[in-house]
Structure formats: C-alpha cells, structure tokens
Design an enzyme around this catalytic site. Structure first.
Site, PDB file in Angstrom:
ATOM      1  N   CYS A 202     -37.063  -3.026  24.567  1.00  0.00           N
ATOM      2  CA  CYS A 202     -36.899  -1.571  24.338  1.00  0.00           C
ATOM      3  C   CYS A 202     -37.953  -0.769  25.107  1.00  0.00           C
ATOM      4  O   CYS A 202     -37.929   0.462  25.091  1.00  0.00           O
ATOM      5  CB  CYS A 202     -36.987  -1.251  22.831  1.00  0.00           C
ATOM      6  SG  CYS A 202     -38.665  -1.155  22.196  1.00  0.00           S
TER       7      CYS A 202
ATOM      8  N   GLY B 277     -66.189 -21.670   3.915  1.00  0.00           N
ATOM      9  CA  GLY B 277     -66.551 -21.152   5.242  1.00  0.00           C
ATOM     10  C   GLY B 277     -66.432 -19.657   5.438  1.00  0.00           C
ATOM     11  O   GLY B 277     -65.884 -19.210   6.443  1.00  0.00           O
TER      12      GLY B 277
ATOM     13  N   CYS C 146     -40.072  -0.570  18.251  1.00  0.00           N
ATOM     14  CA  CYS C 146     -38.872  -0.846  17.439  1.00  0.00           C
ATOM     15  C   CYS C 146     -39.177  -1.812  16.294  1.00  0.00           C
ATOM     16  O   CYS C 146     -38.290  -2.130  15.509  1.00  0.00           O
ATOM     17  CB  CYS C 146     -37.748  -1.390  18.313  1.00  0.00           C
ATOM     18  SG  CYS C 146     -38.057  -3.059  18.934  1.00  0.00           S
TER      19      CYS C 146
ATOM     20  N   ALA D  53     -67.193 -28.269   6.287  1.00  0.00           N
ATOM     21  CA  ALA D  53     -65.938 -28.199   5.525  1.00  0.00           C
ATOM     22  C   ALA D  53     -65.212 -29.549   5.495  1.00  0.00           C
ATOM     23  O   ALA D  53     -64.723 -29.972   4.447  1.00  0.00           O
ATOM     24  CB  ALA D  53     -65.041 -27.120   6.118  1.00  0.00           C
TER      25      ALA D  53
ATOM     26  N   CYS E 159     -43.343  -5.497  18.161  1.00  0.00           N
ATOM     27  CA  CYS E 159     -43.177  -4.361  19.077  1.00  0.00           C
ATOM     28  C   CYS E 159     -43.558  -3.104  18.303  1.00  0.00           C
ATOM     29  O   CYS E 159     -42.993  -2.833  17.242  1.00  0.00           O
ATOM     30  CB  CYS E 159     -41.731  -4.269  19.575  1.00  0.00           C
ATOM     31  SG  CYS E 159     -41.410  -2.686  20.393  1.00  0.00           S
TER      32      CYS E 159
ATOM     33  N   HIS F 284     -55.475 -11.071   7.079  1.00  0.00           N
ATOM     34  CA  HIS F 284     -55.669 -10.355   8.359  1.00  0.00           C
ATOM     35  C   HIS F 284     -54.530 -10.592   9.354  1.00  0.00           C
ATOM     36  O   HIS F 284     -54.675 -10.275  10.532  1.00  0.00           O
ATOM     37  CB  HIS F 284     -57.012 -10.770   8.979  1.00  0.00           C
ATOM     38  CG  HIS F 284     -58.195 -10.315   8.173  1.00  0.00           C
ATOM     39  ND1 HIS F 284     -59.415 -10.934   8.208  1.00  0.00           N
ATOM     40  CD2 HIS F 284     -58.335  -9.303   7.290  1.00  0.00           C
ATOM     41  CE1 HIS F 284     -60.267 -10.312   7.386  1.00  0.00           C
ATOM     42  NE2 HIS F 284     -59.616  -9.324   6.817  1.00  0.00           N
TER      43      HIS F 284
ATOM     44  N   ASP G  32     -55.483 -17.968  12.644  1.00  0.00           N
ATOM     45  CA  ASP G  32     -55.234 -19.045  13.600  1.00  0.00           C
ATOM     46  C   ASP G  32     -54.042 -19.936  13.266  1.00  0.00           C
ATOM     47  O   ASP G  32     -53.743 -20.870  14.004  1.00  0.00           O
ATOM     48  CB  ASP G  32     -56.505 -19.887  13.779  1.00  0.00           C
ATOM     49  CG  ASP G  32     -57.044 -20.432  12.453  1.00  0.00           C
ATOM     50  OD1 ASP G  32     -56.252 -20.592  11.494  1.00  0.00           O
ATOM     51  OD2 ASP G  32     -58.261 -20.706  12.384  1.00  0.00           O
TER      52      ASP G  32
HETATM   53  P1  NAD Z   1     -67.817 -15.486   9.661  1.00  0.00           P
HETATM   54  O1  NAD Z   1     -67.547 -15.704  11.108  1.00  0.00           O
HETATM   55  O2  NAD Z   1     -68.444 -14.228   9.255  1.00  0.00           O
HETATM   56  O3  NAD Z   1     -68.649 -16.684   9.047  1.00  0.00           O
HETATM   57  C1  NAD Z   1     -68.290 -18.016   9.119  1.00  0.00           C
HETATM   58  C2  NAD Z   1     -68.917 -18.772   7.937  1.00  0.00           C
HETATM   59  O4  NAD Z   1     -68.569 -20.152   8.079  1.00  0.00           O
HETATM   60  C3  NAD Z   1     -70.445 -18.704   7.863  1.00  0.00           C
HETATM   61  O5  NAD Z   1     -70.824 -18.457   6.536  1.00  0.00           O
HETATM   62  C4  NAD Z   1     -70.896 -20.100   8.311  1.00  0.00           C
HETATM   63  O6  NAD Z   1     -72.094 -20.510   7.685  1.00  0.00           O
HETATM   64  C5  NAD Z   1     -69.734 -20.952   7.863  1.00  0.00           C
HETATM   65  N1  NAD Z   1     -69.523 -22.193   8.603  1.00  0.00           N
HETATM   66  C6  NAD Z   1     -69.714 -22.408   9.933  1.00  0.00           C
HETATM   67  N2  NAD Z   1     -69.352 -23.665  10.256  1.00  0.00           N
HETATM   68  C7  NAD Z   1     -68.908 -24.253   9.111  1.00  0.00           C
HETATM   69  C8  NAD Z   1     -68.390 -25.531   8.804  1.00  0.00           C
HETATM   70  N3  NAD Z   1     -68.237 -26.484   9.729  1.00  0.00           N
HETATM   71  N4  NAD Z   1     -68.051 -25.780   7.521  1.00  0.00           N
HETATM   72  C9  NAD Z   1     -68.209 -24.830   6.545  1.00  0.00           C
HETATM   73  N5  NAD Z   1     -68.679 -23.600   6.786  1.00  0.00           N
HETATM   74  C10 NAD Z   1     -69.033 -23.306   8.060  1.00  0.00           C
HETATM   75  O7  NAD Z   1     -66.435 -15.707   8.971  1.00  0.00           O
HETATM   76  P2  NAD Z   1     -65.651 -14.867   7.960  1.00  0.00           P
HETATM   77  O8  NAD Z   1     -66.464 -14.581   6.735  1.00  0.00           O
HETATM   78  O9  NAD Z   1     -64.380 -15.566   7.822  1.00  0.00           O
HETATM   79  O10 NAD Z   1     -65.405 -13.440   8.665  1.00  0.00           O
HETATM   80  C11 NAD Z   1     -65.079 -13.272  10.000  1.00  0.00           C
HETATM   81  C12 NAD Z   1     -63.796 -12.547  10.251  1.00  0.00           C
HETATM   82  O11 NAD Z   1     -63.396 -12.931  11.515  1.00  0.00           O
HETATM   83  C13 NAD Z   1     -62.692 -12.938   9.342  1.00  0.00           C
HETATM   84  O12 NAD Z   1     -62.254 -11.812   8.737  1.00  0.00           O
HETATM   85  C14 NAD Z   1     -61.591 -13.547  10.221  1.00  0.00           C
HETATM   86  O13 NAD Z   1     -60.430 -12.743  10.175  1.00  0.00           O
HETATM   87  C15 NAD Z   1     -62.070 -13.435  11.595  1.00  0.00           C
HETATM   88  N6  NAD Z   1     -62.081 -14.678  12.361  1.00  0.00           N
HETATM   89  C16 NAD Z   1     -61.056 -15.560  12.281  1.00  0.00           C
HETATM   90  C17 NAD Z   1     -61.099 -16.728  12.984  1.00  0.00           C
HETATM   91  C18 NAD Z   1     -59.965 -17.698  12.867  1.00  0.00           C
HETATM   92  O14 NAD Z   1     -58.823 -17.270  12.676  1.00  0.00           O
HETATM   93  N7  NAD Z   1     -60.248 -18.995  12.916  1.00  0.00           N
HETATM   94  C19 NAD Z   1     -62.186 -17.014  13.816  1.00  0.00           C
HETATM   95  C20 NAD Z   1     -63.209 -16.072  13.907  1.00  0.00           C
HETATM   96  C21 NAD Z   1     -63.148 -14.919  13.164  1.00  0.00           C
END
Ligand code: NAD
Length: 250
Positions: free
Chosen positions: A151, A188, A131, A233, A128, A120, A105
């Site tokens: 392209c 998280g 290219c 968090a 692209c 990730h 994000d």
């Molecule tokens: P997950 O979705 O599997 O788990 C999220 C974790 O965050 C849980 O353990 C939950 O208990 C905890 N959590 C929820 N709210 C919280 C808060 N306010 N404070 C602290 N902890 C909190 O996440 P993951 O293990 O990161 O795996 C999911 C995959 O999905 C990742 O690989 C990621 O690439 C992707 N993803 C990314 C985003 C993003 O970019 N923001 C969003 C969703 C999923």
C-alpha cells in the site's frame, strides 16, 4: 550456589498454585544477545535515538539501517538457551502459568513456551503503519531501506520504540498474571525499565513469593526478593530443574 536455596525455590514452585516468570535481557545473554546496559551493552555500540518513534518517523531509512543490523542480522541468528527451555518444560509439566517478558527476541516461543506476554512486542513481527497489515519478518525484504508495504506505507518492527505505549493486550494479561500468581520467578532483569518492572512488585503486593535469578543484584533484590539465586540463568535453571524433578518424583 547454596543448594538449600535452590531446594527452597524448587519446593515453592512445586507447591504453588501458580508460578509466573518475569524475564529480562539477562535470560538471553547466554544466547549471545547482549543486554542494553552495562559494559558490553548494546547502547555502547548503537545510538538509542534510532529507536525513538519520532526519529524513526522522520528518518525511516537511517533508523532501519541500525534496526536491520541490530535486530535482524545480529539478534536474528540467536538460539534459545537452557533457561528458555527450562521455562518451556515447567509450563509443559503444569508448573508455570505464563511468562511476562520484556524481551523482543522470540526465544521463549522458540524454546516451546506457549503463554508468553510480550510486554515490549516481538521483533519477528512487523506492521505497516498505514494499513496496519501484519507481517512475519521472514516474509519481508529487509534490504529495502525502509521496507514498505504494497500500500506504500512504512513498515515498522512490532516492538515498542521509545515514546510508544505498552501493547494493551499484553499489558492486561501481564497485570492479571502478576496479580494472581503465588510465586513470581524473575530472571535476568535490572528492574529499571518501567512500567514492566512494576510486575514483580505487583505480584509481591498480592502476596507472591519472589524468587530472583541474576548474576548481580538488581533493583528487586534488596526490596522484594525472597530467594535470591545468584548465578547465570542457564546454570541456576539446570539446578532448579533437577530439584523440581526430584521433588516431583518423591
Ligand atoms: P537490562 O539490560 O537492563 O539488564 C539485564 C540484567 O540481566 C542485569 O540485571 C544483569 O545483571 C542480568 N544478567 C546478565 N547476564 C545474565 C545471565 N547470564 N544470567 C542471569 N542474569 C544475567 O535488562 P532488562 O531489565 O530486561 O531491561 C532492558 C530492556 O531492554 C528490556 O525492556 C528489553 O525490552 C530490552 N532488551 C531486550 C533484549 C532481548 O530481547 N533479548 C535485549 C536487550 C534489551
């Protein structure tokens, strides 16, 4: 929250030679970006098949419809929160060597973090497939379905889809960071997504102290976590930062 645990964690960060953070979707939940799993998870609203590489290559227009809504309209307006800012301040003060993030994000960079290893990839970058020209998301008309390069090649977000490998540079940097830190600060993450979830384990194997921040227990908690700080968090970050400032001044 038990203040003595916060003090213990803060003092480990202050005294450590190298703290590395490992962040998951949970750190961005308070920015309004939902995690993938769980009750309000993204996969309850969207079909994960959309993000399979083979599906994307065969059905780019259909895939892009969901990608555009999910990652650019929905995620795109999110702003970094206090936990992202906390990590950026830790780095600025010399207490954090880098962040290994599973998130795509861009919110760590938005908060000011410099050394971010994007396991990730990043949704704000596009590529692209023909290219290999790279683009910023803001420079591409995402209303075209699917967006195409001059392209003629298909444009894909530069985050990994199911079925794709981890970007080599980010992977190598993450391994280096995890195996050389003495404190690993996990925020998280369920610890379910491999191989990303191996990074805290790697740090532990190399002798690091593992501090974990999560609202709930994860796969790490009962296995490798030394200090579990249960809570949101942003709230735990505030408490940690206060203690770090007190410890650093005294
Ligand atoms: P997950 O979705 O599997 O788990 C999220 C974790 O965050 C849980 O353990 C939950 O208990 C905890 N959590 C929820 N709210 C919280 C808060 N306010 N404070 C602290 N902890 C909190 O996440 P993951 O293990 O990161 O795996 C999911 C995959 O999905 C990742 O690989 C990621 O690439 C992707 N993803 C990314 C985003 C993003 O970019 N923001 C969003 C969703 C999923």
């Amino acid at each position: 929250m038990d203040r003595s645990l916060i003090r213990k964690a803060a003092s480990a960060i202050l005294q450590g030679d190298s703290t590395v953070a490992f962040t998951g979707a949970g750190i961005s939940v308070e920015s309004g970006v939902p995690p993938f799993r769980g009750e309000n998870g993204i996969w309850n609203q969207f079909d994960p098949a959309t993000l399979e590489l083979d599906f994307f290559l065969e059905n780019p227009a259909e895939s892009w419809k969901v990608i555009r809504e999910l990652f650019y309209q929905f995620f795109g307006s999110a702003k970094s929160n206090g936990a992202h800012v906390f990590l950026a301040k830790l780095e600025e003060k010399g207490f954090l060597s880098g962040i290994i993030t599973q998130n795509i994000d861009n919110l760590h960079q938005q908060a000011g973090s410099k050394r971010v290893f994007e396991f990730h990839g990043n949704s704000q970058k596009l590529i692209c497939l023909a290219c290999l020209q790279a683009f910023k998301a803001e420079d591409i008309n995402l209303d075209d379905e699917p967006p195409r390069c001059s392209c003629g090649g298909l444009i894909k977000p530069d985050f990994i889809f199911f079925g794709e490998g981890i970007p080599t540079e980010a992977y190598n940097q993450s391994i280096q960071a995890a195996s050389h830190c003495d404190v690993m600060l996990v925020i998280g993450s369920t610890g379910e997504v491999m191989p990303a979830a191996q990074m805290p384990w790697l740090a532990k194997q190399h002798g690091a102290l593992v501090i974990e921040v999560n609202t709930e227990k994860s796969n790490f908690t009962n296995q490798i976590t030394d200090i579990f700080l249960q809570g949101k968090a942003t709230e735990i970050s505030d408490l940690l930062f206060q203690e770090i400032e007190i410890g650093n001044d005294s």
